[in-house]
Each structure stands twice: as C-alpha cells, then as structure tokens.
Design a protein around this motif. Structure first.
Motif, short mmCIF file in Angstrom:
data_model
loop_
_atom_site.label_atom_id
_atom_site.label_comp_id
_atom_site.label_asym_id
_atom_site.label_seq_id
_atom_site.Cartn_x
_atom_site.Cartn_y
_atom_site.Cartn_z
N LYS A 23 0.80 -1.28 0.00
CA LYS A 23 -0.05 -0.01 0.03
C LYS A 23 0.79 1.21 0.09
O LYS A 23 0.60 2.20 -0.69
N LYS A 24 1.98 1.24 0.81
CA LYS A 24 2.79 2.47 0.89
C LYS A 24 3.74 2.64 -0.33
O LYS A 24 3.92 3.63 -0.70
N GLU A 27 1.49 4.33 -2.88
CA GLU A 27 1.25 5.53 -2.53
C GLU A 27 2.61 6.39 -2.96
O GLU A 27 2.51 7.32 -3.52
N GLN A 28 3.85 5.90 -2.70
CA GLN A 28 4.95 6.50 -2.96
C GLN A 28 5.22 6.56 -4.54
O GLN A 28 6.05 7.61 -5.19
N ARG A 30 3.06 6.72 -6.89
CA ARG A 30 1.98 7.60 -7.60
C ARG A 30 2.47 9.13 -7.14
O ARG A 30 2.69 9.90 -8.11
N ARG A 31 3.10 9.31 -6.03
CA ARG A 31 3.57 10.59 -5.49
C ARG A 31 5.08 11.09 -6.60
O ARG A 31 4.92 12.03 -7.00
N SER A 36 -0.84 8.09 -12.23
CA SER A 36 -1.95 7.08 -11.41
C SER A 36 -1.80 5.63 -11.69
O SER A 36 -2.82 5.34 -12.56
N GLU A 77 -2.04 -5.41 0.59
CA GLU A 77 -1.77 -4.33 0.86
C GLU A 77 -0.75 -4.29 2.03
O GLU A 77 0.03 -3.36 2.27
#
Length: 188
Positions: A23-24, A27-28, A30-31, A36, A77
């Motif tokens: 999950k993290k 997120e990273q 995508r950032r 996306s 995740e």
C-alpha cells in the motif's frame, strides 16, 4: 525497453530506501512519478521482481485491518517487501547477525541470506560444474551455515568473509561461490 521499466526502477529505489508494505509502495510511486498507476500494474512489477529474486517478502503489516479482531482474509496491501542485498558488506552484516542473541534477528537474517543464496544459485545455473547438483539448495545452505558456526573464531571470520564475497555481485564472486559450495559439500 519494457513500458513499465521506469516504474520498475522507481519501485526498486523506493524499496531500497526502506522495507514497505504494498500500500505504501503504491502511494510513493504515485507521488514520485506523478502517474496514477493501477494496483494491477504494481502487482505485475512486484511479482516480476519477486520471480527474479530482486526483492523478497519480509513480513506483514496488520495495520491494514484497522483494529479488526477476527481476520479471515489476507489483504495484499499489507505484504511488506524488501530489496535483496548484493553488496558484500551488507551480506557480511547479515552473516554476523546469525550470531545474535535475538531469535527474531537471527530468523530474519537467515531468511534473507537464504533468498540471496537462492538468487545466486539461479544466476549460476548453467555455469556451475556438473559435480555441483543444486537441487537441494536449502540443504546445502543449512549445511553451510552450520559448518561456519561450528568453526573456531579465526576460521569462522575467514569463511564469513568468503561467503559474503561469493554471494555478492562483485567480480569473481561466481568462481568463489562455486569453490565455496564444493568445499562445503566435501565436508562431512
């Protein structure tokens, strides 16, 4: 070059910094990429890296269940991924952790070293001499660890250093790996 090559490299870079749950990582990515990307794309990248023994599963983050008492399914995740180390110094540190009094530290080091060993065996397929039969990688690995632990401190240090170098991606490590395996297999 595969279309997800840059995302693959970014994934490795993120995991190199710190072991993280899926999950993290998503997120990273995508950032940092500004894209996306889908869960399926990340799954494909992670599975490819697992298959190639670039990364391994280090644990599970139960925080993904947000305090739920009865857990009946596994959420992907929460799977925590780590990068398999190939530097002789990092490998040497893992080998030294086998001497720890902390059972969880020993267990984690043993698991990671076994993954590194299996990765090296995969890389060496076809290069090893016919005398080395690597069907029983777990057995050879266990014999190797036991043999090193049973030696005098001076001999143990020499064997640890040779093992760390042979498991690395350094030049001539393949030849040393083959000699090391032959030596371990010859011990009774």
């Amino acid at each position: 070059m595969p279309k997800n090559y840059s995302l693959r490299e970014l994934t490795i870079e993120i995991i190199r910094e710190k072991e993280l749950p899926k999950k993290k990582i998503l997120e990273q990515i995508r950032r940092k990429s500004g894209k996306s990307i889908s869960d399926k794309t990340l799954n494909e990248i992670l599975m490819s890296l697992l298959k190639e023994r670039e990364i391994y599963i280090t644990g599970y983050d139960f925080d993904v269940y947000k305090g739920m008492k009865r857990i009946q399914s596994i959420k992907a995740e929460g799977i925590i991924f780590g990068l398999i180390k190939t530097d002789p110094l990092e490998i040497g540190l893992l080998i030294n952790q086998l001497e720890s009094d902390d059972p969880s530290l020993v267990r984690n080091a043993l698991y990671e070293l076994k993954m590194i060993f299996k990765k090296k065996v995969d890389q060496m397929k076809g290069l090893l001499t016919p005398e080395i039969k690597m069907q029983d990688t777990d057995g050879i690995f266990n014999k190797m660890v036991f043999y090193i632990k049973s030696q005098s401190p001076d001999q143990k240090l020499v064997l640890k250093n040779k093992l760390a170098w042979s498991l690395s991606d350094e030049e001539e490590s393949a030849e040393l790996f083959e000699h090391f395996i032959n030596y371990i297999k010859s011990q009774k």
